[in-house]
Design an enzyme around this catalytic site. Structure first.
Site, PDB file in Angstrom:
ATOM      1  N   LEU A   1     -62.763 -54.292 -16.202  1.00  0.00           N
ATOM      2  CA  LEU A   1     -63.178 -53.265 -16.084  1.00  0.00           C
ATOM      3  C   LEU A   1     -62.463 -52.603 -16.510  1.00  0.00           C
ATOM      4  O   LEU A   1     -62.172 -50.902 -16.690  1.00  0.00           O
ATOM      5  CB  LEU A   1     -63.224 -53.179 -14.040  1.00  0.00           C
ATOM      6  CG  LEU A   1     -62.978 -51.922 -13.131  1.00  0.00           C
ATOM      7  CD1 LEU A   1     -64.632 -51.381 -13.799  1.00  0.00           C
ATOM      8  CD2 LEU A   1     -63.024 -52.780 -12.118  1.00  0.00           C
TER       9      LEU A   1
ATOM     10  N   ASP B   1     -71.802 -62.141 -12.243  1.00  0.00           N
ATOM     11  CA  ASP B   1     -70.599 -61.324 -11.734  1.00  0.00           C
ATOM     12  C   ASP B   1     -70.801 -62.097 -10.224  1.00  0.00           C
ATOM     13  O   ASP B   1     -71.880 -62.024  -9.153  1.00  0.00           O
ATOM     14  CB  ASP B   1     -70.949 -59.660 -11.392  1.00  0.00           C
ATOM     15  CG  ASP B   1     -70.417 -59.224 -12.090  1.00  0.00           C
ATOM     16  OD1 ASP B   1     -69.126 -59.799 -12.599  1.00  0.00           O
ATOM     17  OD2 ASP B   1     -70.487 -58.232 -12.731  1.00  0.00           O
TER      18      ASP B   1
ATOM     19  N   LYS C   1     -61.968 -73.902 -18.226  1.00  0.00           N
ATOM     20  CA  LYS C   1     -60.829 -74.152 -17.458  1.00  0.00           C
ATOM     21  C   LYS C   1     -61.274 -75.795 -16.063  1.00  0.00           C
ATOM     22  O   LYS C   1     -59.850 -75.895 -16.061  1.00  0.00           O
ATOM     23  CB  LYS C   1     -60.429 -72.793 -16.455  1.00  0.00           C
ATOM     24  CG  LYS C   1     -60.307 -71.776 -17.274  1.00  0.00           C
ATOM     25  CD  LYS C   1     -58.777 -71.661 -17.961  1.00  0.00           C
ATOM     26  CE  LYS C   1     -58.491 -70.919 -18.771  1.00  0.00           C
ATOM     27  NZ  LYS C   1     -57.596 -70.899 -19.549  1.00  0.00           N
TER      28      LYS C   1
ATOM     29  N   TYR D   1     -66.589 -71.126 -20.417  1.00  0.00           N
ATOM     30  CA  TYR D   1     -65.087 -69.873 -20.094  1.00  0.00           C
ATOM     31  C   TYR D   1     -64.889 -70.565 -19.012  1.00  0.00           C
ATOM     32  O   TYR D   1     -64.134 -71.904 -19.510  1.00  0.00           O
ATOM     33  CB  TYR D   1     -65.441 -68.372 -20.198  1.00  0.00           C
ATOM     34  CG  TYR D   1     -63.900 -68.043 -20.020  1.00  0.00           C
ATOM     35  CD1 TYR D   1     -62.745 -68.592 -20.054  1.00  0.00           C
ATOM     36  CD2 TYR D   1     -64.135 -67.643 -18.112  1.00  0.00           C
ATOM     37  CE1 TYR D   1     -61.682 -67.790 -19.511  1.00  0.00           C
ATOM     38  CE2 TYR D   1     -62.732 -67.190 -17.453  1.00  0.00           C
ATOM     39  CZ  TYR D   1     -61.540 -67.472 -18.043  1.00  0.00           C
ATOM     40  OH  TYR D   1     -60.350 -67.263 -17.501  1.00  0.00           O
TER      41      TYR D   1
ATOM     42  N   SER E   1     -58.240 -70.566 -13.863  1.00  0.00           N
ATOM     43  CA  SER E   1     -58.851 -69.183 -12.908  1.00  0.00           C
ATOM     44  C   SER E   1     -59.394 -69.074 -12.016  1.00  0.00           C
ATOM     45  O   SER E   1     -59.774 -70.428 -11.910  1.00  0.00           O
ATOM     46  CB  SER E   1     -59.484 -68.806 -14.827  1.00  0.00           C
ATOM     47  OG  SER E   1     -60.430 -67.785 -13.894  1.00  0.00           O
TER      48      SER E   1
HETATM   49  C1  UD1 Z   1     -63.938 -62.464 -15.442  1.00  0.00           C
HETATM   50  C2  UD1 Z   1     -63.267 -64.045 -15.084  1.00  0.00           C
HETATM   51  C3  UD1 Z   1     -62.309 -63.989 -14.702  1.00  0.00           C
HETATM   52  C4  UD1 Z   1     -61.786 -64.328 -15.988  1.00  0.00           C
HETATM   53  C5  UD1 Z   1     -61.707 -62.391 -16.872  1.00  0.00           C
HETATM   54  C6  UD1 Z   1     -61.050 -63.025 -17.804  1.00  0.00           C
HETATM   55  C7  UD1 Z   1     -65.546 -64.831 -13.224  1.00  0.00           C
HETATM   56  C8  UD1 Z   1     -65.788 -64.849 -11.713  1.00  0.00           C
HETATM   57  N1  UD1 Z   1     -64.379 -64.095 -13.635  1.00  0.00           N
HETATM   58  O1  UD1 Z   1     -63.224 -61.997 -14.095  1.00  0.00           O
HETATM   59  O2  UD1 Z   1     -62.233 -65.695 -14.296  1.00  0.00           O
HETATM   60  O3  UD1 Z   1     -60.599 -64.712 -16.091  1.00  0.00           O
HETATM   61  O4  UD1 Z   1     -63.280 -61.989 -16.021  1.00  0.00           O
HETATM   62  O5  UD1 Z   1     -61.554 -61.798 -18.969  1.00  0.00           O
HETATM   63  O6  UD1 Z   1     -65.536 -65.488 -14.050  1.00  0.00           O
HETATM   64  N2  UD1 Z   1     -67.306 -53.466 -14.070  1.00  0.00           N
HETATM   65  C9  UD1 Z   1     -68.197 -52.913 -13.817  1.00  0.00           C
HETATM   66  N3  UD1 Z   1     -68.154 -52.419 -15.868  1.00  0.00           N
HETATM   67  C10 UD1 Z   1     -67.402 -52.187 -16.703  1.00  0.00           C
HETATM   68  C11 UD1 Z   1     -66.765 -53.865 -16.873  1.00  0.00           C
HETATM   69  C12 UD1 Z   1     -66.323 -54.193 -15.291  1.00  0.00           C
HETATM   70  O7  UD1 Z   1     -68.817 -52.337 -13.097  1.00  0.00           O
HETATM   71  O8  UD1 Z   1     -67.758 -51.981 -17.528  1.00  0.00           O
HETATM   72  C13 UD1 Z   1     -67.555 -54.510 -12.948  1.00  0.00           C
HETATM   73  C14 UD1 Z   1     -66.962 -56.304 -12.880  1.00  0.00           C
HETATM   74  O9  UD1 Z   1     -68.991 -56.098 -13.063  1.00  0.00           O
HETATM   75  C15 UD1 Z   1     -66.915 -56.608 -11.672  1.00  0.00           C
HETATM   76  C16 UD1 Z   1     -65.978 -55.958 -12.179  1.00  0.00           C
HETATM   77  O10 UD1 Z   1     -65.821 -55.184 -12.505  1.00  0.00           O
HETATM   78  O11 UD1 Z   1     -67.562 -56.724 -10.421  1.00  0.00           O
HETATM   79  C17 UD1 Z   1     -64.320 -57.305 -12.899  1.00  0.00           C
HETATM   80  O12 UD1 Z   1     -64.715 -57.246 -13.425  1.00  0.00           O
HETATM   81  P1  UD1 Z   1     -63.611 -58.047 -14.739  1.00  0.00           P
HETATM   82  O13 UD1 Z   1     -62.595 -57.440 -15.033  1.00  0.00           O
HETATM   83  O14 UD1 Z   1     -64.682 -58.199 -16.159  1.00  0.00           O
HETATM   84  O15 UD1 Z   1     -63.394 -59.216 -14.245  1.00  0.00           O
HETATM   85  P2  UD1 Z   1     -64.366 -60.847 -13.821  1.00  0.00           P
HETATM   86  O16 UD1 Z   1     -65.928 -59.859 -14.499  1.00  0.00           O
HETATM   87  O17 UD1 Z   1     -64.122 -60.435 -12.509  1.00  0.00           O
END
Ligand code: UD1
Length: 356
Positions: free
Chosen positions: A219, A316, A172, A168, A142
């Site tokens: 997200l 984040d 990795k 987690y 990852s």
């Molecule tokens: C994280 C991990 C990634 C992992 C993945 C698996 C890190 C940096 N990244 O990805 O390695 O493979 O999880 O689950 O540790 N967001 C919102 N609202 C929401 C959900 C998300 O604003 O309800 C935003 C988050 O703050 C982030 C973006 O969307 O900025 C992506 O989030 P997410 O889909 O959870 O992925 P990562 O955190 O990038």
């Protein structure tokens, strides 16, 4: 070469078995899409999955898409002797090891579960790969290994590995270290660590896709579940970051592109003669902000999303996307699908899933 047994669905003795690929976690999100692409490229995947975080319906989806019946072994990769049975049953030419936990927040609450499952599973797979002389292995890594990149947003495989910001992420990093040590010991094995960025979307048939358990952390499932009414609203975690619009930026890549990267990876490994380990970024090379995802969703779905700004989410990363030159150069692979297609496919999957 012939297999050592006969199954109900295939006459294996009549088949060339030199193309068996073990796919641990093959019923999961990335695993199920990879199984489809393996079949379409002439491989015979064997799924090992205990369905703790996946559903048997995804196997049915794969079978429907490919018109092929799939060998599935309901096995926990942490159960060495049960896993060994599968290695005795098939002559694998390659292994793709997906089976692992992946929720960042949960890993902070239950670190031991994460170390136990992710590391024991990997150790068992590596022990058995060497014992049964399976020489080609792809490990699900990852972009989390890069942590918060220093002074840059785009990371190459040579970018510094930062201390993990969750158990987690640590699994990795430790997983990659275990692999490095194994190859350095002179083991006759070739291993690719594929460092995924943010896999999203679903198969265009909407027969397989992501099945988050409980409230989604990621997200895109949070977006589609809000739009369909499973969630009341979606909170954007932070709008005061130093980015294009104040929200975090990620490299969202269509899961079918990710799946194809594994096929390219297995093909490349098969052509290599000597033991090796390579780390390769799997992304699009393009960053997209959370707000851009929300707007893209509203545009492709025609739905108005109920969203609000909320506080930052702890841990984040602000902005990260992949330098993809190595995947192009080594694997001759690059992502083909756009973020729009990813969002559209994720939405179609959500709508279809409701009818299950
Ligand atoms: C994280 C991990 C990634 C992992 C993945 C698996 C890190 C940096 N990244 O990805 O390695 O493979 O999880 O689950 O540790 N967001 C919102 N609202 C929401 C959900 C998300 O604003 O309800 C935003 C988050 O703050 C982030 C973006 O969307 O900025 C992506 O989030 P997410 O889909 O959870 O992925 P990562 O955190 O990038």
């Amino acid at each position: 070469m012939t297999a050592r047994f006969k199954s109900n669905s295939f006459n294996f003795e009549a088949m060339d078995t030199s193309k068996y690929i073990l796919v641990t976690g093959g019923a999961g999100f990335i695993g199920s899409h990879t199984v489809v692409e393996l079949i379409e490229n002439g491989y015979i995947p064997v799924i090992v999955d205990d369905f703790r975080n996946s559903e048997e319906s995804s196997v049915k989806g794969i079978e429907k898409i490919t018109g092929t019946s799939i060998s599935v072994r309901n096995t926990d990769v942490c159960d060495f002797s049960k896993l060994e049975k599968v290695f005795r049953e098939f002559n694998f030419t390659g292994i793709i090891h997906f089976a692992a936990y992946k929720a960042v927040g949960e890993s902070v609450q239950k670190p031991l579960n994460y170390y136990q499952n992710n590391l024991v599973g990997l150790l068992n797979v590596l022990q058995l790969a060497t014992k049964y002389k399976v020489k080609n292995l792809v490990f699900s890594s990852s972009c989390t290994v890069y942590g918060e990149p220093k002074n840059t947003k785009v990371v190459t495989e040579e970018s510094a590995i930062q201390p993990a910001n969750s158990p987690y992420g640590n699994t990795k990093q430790i997983g990659e270290e275990i692999i490095n040590d194994l190859v350095a010991s002179g083991a006759d094995i070739k291993i690719l660590n594929l460092r995924y960025f943010n896999p999203v979307g679903a198969h265009s048939s909407a027969l397989i896709g992501e099945l988050p358990i409980g409230k989604p952390n990621n997200l895109i499932p949070a977006v589609t579940q809000t739009a369909i009414g499973k969630l009341e609203k979606i909170t954007i975690f932070g709008n005061d970051y130093d980015t294009i619009d104040g929200t975090c930026v990620r490299d969202y890549i269509h899961v079918v592109d990710v799946a194809n990267a594994h096929v390219s990876g297995i093909k490349w490994l098969e052509q290599q003669e000597n033991s090796l380990v390579e780390n390769i970024n799997i992304g699009t090379g393009k960053g997209t902000s959370v707000l851009e995802i929300i707007h893209t969703f509203e545009e492709v779905s025609g739905e108005k999303l109920n969203w609000e700004f909320g506080p930052r989410r702890e841990g984040d990363v602000v902005e990260i996307f992949a330098d993809v030159s190595k995947s192009k150069r080594i694997l001759n692979w690059e992502a083909k699908k756009t973020v729009k297609e990813s969002v559209k496919d994720a939405w179609n999957w959500e709508k279809k899933e409701l009818k299950h």
